[in-house]
Design a protein around this motif. Structure first.
Motif, PDB file in Angstrom:
ATOM      1  N   THR A   1     -93.451  17.533   7.115  1.00 20.46           N
ATOM      2  CA  THR A   1     -93.233  16.140   6.316  1.00 20.46           C
ATOM      3  C   THR A   1     -93.835  15.140   7.081  1.00 20.46           C
ATOM      4  O   THR A   1     -93.798  14.962   8.324  1.00 20.46           O
ATOM      5  N   ILE A   2     -94.422  14.216   6.372  1.00 16.89           N
ATOM      6  CA  ILE A   2     -95.126  12.806   7.355  1.00 16.89           C
ATOM      7  C   ILE A   2     -94.721  11.720   6.153  1.00 16.89           C
ATOM      8  O   ILE A   2     -94.707  11.858   4.873  1.00 16.89           O
ATOM      9  N   PRO A   3     -94.203  10.555   6.906  1.00 17.35           N
ATOM     10  CA  PRO A   3     -94.063   9.503   6.032  1.00 17.35           C
ATOM     11  C   PRO A   3     -95.239   8.881   5.263  1.00 17.35           C
ATOM     12  O   PRO A   3     -96.350   9.040   5.664  1.00 17.35           O
ATOM     13  N   PHE A   4     -94.765   8.391   4.106  1.00 17.46           N
ATOM     14  CA  PHE A   4     -96.132   7.782   3.225  1.00 17.46           C
ATOM     15  C   PHE A   4     -95.840   6.434   3.053  1.00 17.46           C
ATOM     16  O   PHE A   4     -96.539   6.135   1.968  1.00 17.46           O
TER      17      PHE A   4
ATOM     18  N   THR B   1     -93.106   2.885   2.503  1.00 16.70           N
ATOM     19  CA  THR B   1     -91.731   2.301   2.137  1.00 16.70           C
ATOM     20  C   THR B   1     -91.861   1.440   0.932  1.00 16.70           C
ATOM     21  O   THR B   1     -92.611   0.677   1.053  1.00 16.70           O
TER      22      THR B   1
ATOM     23  N   GLN C   1     -87.876   4.863   2.153  1.00 14.87           N
ATOM     24  CA  GLN C   1     -88.938   5.592   2.902  1.00 14.87           C
ATOM     25  C   GLN C   1     -89.353   6.906   1.936  1.00 14.87           C
ATOM     26  O   GLN C   1     -88.547   7.407   1.560  1.00 14.87           O
TER      27      GLN C   1
ATOM     28  N   GLU D   1     -91.796  10.419   1.694  1.00 10.78           N
ATOM     29  CA  GLU D   1     -92.382  11.288   2.428  1.00 10.78           C
ATOM     30  C   GLU D   1     -93.221  12.190   1.659  1.00 10.78           C
ATOM     31  O   GLU D   1     -93.266  12.009   0.596  1.00 10.78           O
TER      32      GLU D   1
ATOM     33  N   LEU E   1     -94.760  15.927   1.713  1.00 13.15           N
ATOM     34  CA  LEU E   1     -94.422  17.320   2.200  1.00 13.15           C
ATOM     35  C   LEU E   1     -95.456  18.079   1.938  1.00 13.15           C
ATOM     36  O   LEU E   1     -96.453  17.908   0.787  1.00 13.15           O
TER      37      LEU E   1
ATOM     38  N   ARG F   1     -99.521  19.086  -1.717  1.00 15.01           N
ATOM     39  CA  ARG F   1     -98.752  18.099  -1.112  1.00 15.01           C
ATOM     40  C   ARG F   1     -97.939  17.607  -2.091  1.00 15.01           C
ATOM     41  O   ARG F   1     -98.422  17.242  -3.161  1.00 15.01           O
TER      42      ARG F   1
ATOM     43  N   LEU G   1     -95.117  14.365  -2.987  1.00 14.23           N
ATOM     44  CA  LEU G   1     -94.463  13.018  -2.538  1.00 14.23           C
ATOM     45  C   LEU G   1     -92.706  13.051  -2.894  1.00 14.23           C
ATOM     46  O   LEU G   1     -92.647  13.652  -4.253  1.00 14.23           O
ATOM     47  N   THR G   2     -92.067  12.481  -2.201  1.00 13.85           N
ATOM     48  CA  THR G   2     -90.718  12.252  -2.528  1.00 13.85           C
ATOM     49  C   THR G   2     -90.551  11.335  -3.658  1.00 13.85           C
ATOM     50  O   THR G   2     -89.466  11.299  -4.413  1.00 13.85           O
TER      51      THR G   2
END
Ligand code: BGC
Length: 347
Positions: free
Chosen positions: A4-7, A9, A15, A17, A19, A29, A31-32
């Motif tokens: 998981t990395i931040p994408f 805000t 926020q 993420e 995945l 990949r 995205l949340t």
């Protein structure tokens, strides 16, 4: 386990993420934001990895651009005429966000909500969303769960939802596929076969007329593998209305059974995609409204017909179309549908 990395805000301070799932054969990949499929890498005929879905590199582009690239759309995918329907003796009014109609769940549909990650491994992500009673005008508190899972060269998307009151519900993924590579331009040479004998023609605002028409003898016929562009500009009213294909096809066989829906391939990359679904229909959309020069991943330029979508679904406007399969979600009877995309290469 699971990467998981931040994408970024959202303007509301949530926020988002990114995945990554990878089973050594294919990877994707997610995205949340919108439970969005942001990338899907599969091997081409030379064994090189090719990203076959359109997407963006930044959260801002996902928030500002329309098109729903790769997103899970809901509560009701596609259109509801005039944003109105009646249910159990009550009239409901939804946001009108596409000409005179409601599209893909409204102003802030599931595609624009930040989902929770309930579970993450190297090969599976479970995302959940709480959709309150009255959200975008829909009745009933709905709890949604979408599972992305990799197995072999397949990506399976499993949609589940429960409600505490009757509500229309139609969940799909709005991936834009380009089997030559997301950045390779026009897809009209790519070939498609649909397991559909019939489709639901629409009016000029893309609302189904309520009829189910045979594809035979028309440019809507994809029963045999045919290049997408072969008849797209034919003088056929249904194609002229939507500026290309933007139609719901009736998938042969029984709803609820995972069965073949479509095959698509690129002779340029050698990539073949098989689609199976439990849903009653599939929307073939040839990215007719993607603006020319829209910046995509890696700075590439997307444009109209640079992709095709195969949105497995209940038929558009079912809440107002008594003859269509029933798209009502009821308490005690969960929404449970699966679509599987399997990749291989031409021999
Ligand atoms: C619809 C199109 C629409 C596109 C992007 C598709 O599901 O059928 O009419 O332009 O989504 O919103």
């Amino acid at each position: 386990m699971g990467n998981t990395i931040p994408f970024g805000t959202t303007p509301q301070g949530r926020q988002v993420e990114l995945l990554t799932l990878d089973n050594g054969q294919i990877s994707c990949r997610i995205l949340t934001l919108g439970a969005t499929l942001q990338a899907l890498e599969v091997p081409d005929g030379q064994g090189r990895k090719v990203d076959v879905v359109l997407g963006y590199d930044t959260l801002t582009e996902y928030l500002e651009n329309d098109g729903y690239l790769g997103a899970v759309v809901g509560r009701y995918a596609n259109r509801i005429a005039a944003g109105r329907f009646s249910l159990n003796g009550r009239d409901y009014t939804l946001a009108v966000n596409n000409g005179p109609n409601h599209l893909h769940g409204g102003l802030v549909g599931y595609s624009h909500r930040v989902w929770q990650v309930a579970e993450l491994t190297d090969t599976q992500a479970v995302l959940t969303l709480d959709s309150p009673d009255g959200e975008e005008g829909y009745p009933g508190h709905v709890q949604v769960q979408v599972t992305y899972a990799l197995s072999g060269t397949s990506l399976t998307i499993h949609y589940q939802a429960v409600t505490d009151a009757d509500t229309p519900c139609n969940l799909t993924n709005h991936a834009y596929f380009n089997l030559s590579g997301h950045d390779s331009g026009n897809t009209m040479d790519q070939e498609l076969q649909l397991r559909a004998e019939s489709y639901t023609p629409t009016d000029e605002t893309s609302i189904p007329l309520g009829t189910v028409e045979p594809v035979e003898g028309t440019p809507m016929d994809f029963r045999a593998l045919t290049p997408l562009g072969e008849r797209i500009d034919a003088p056929f009213l249904q194609l002229q209305l939507g500026n290309g294909y933007d139609h719901n096809y009736v998938v042969q066989g029984d709803t609820g059974t995972l069965r073949p829906c479509a095959t698509a391939l690129s002779r340029r990359s050698g990539i073949v995609m098989e689609v199976e679904t439990t849903s009653p229909g599939v929307q073939l959309y040839t990215a007719n409204f993607v603006p020319q020069g829209r910046k995509g991943k890696g700075g590439c330029a997307y444009g109209p017909r640079h992709a095709f979508c195969l949105e497995t679904q209940f038929f558009p406007d079912s809440p107002n179309q008594p003859a269509f399969p029933d798209a009502l979600l009821r308490p005690g009877k969960p929404f449970d549908h699966t679509t599987r995309f399997t990749f291989s290469t031409l021999q």
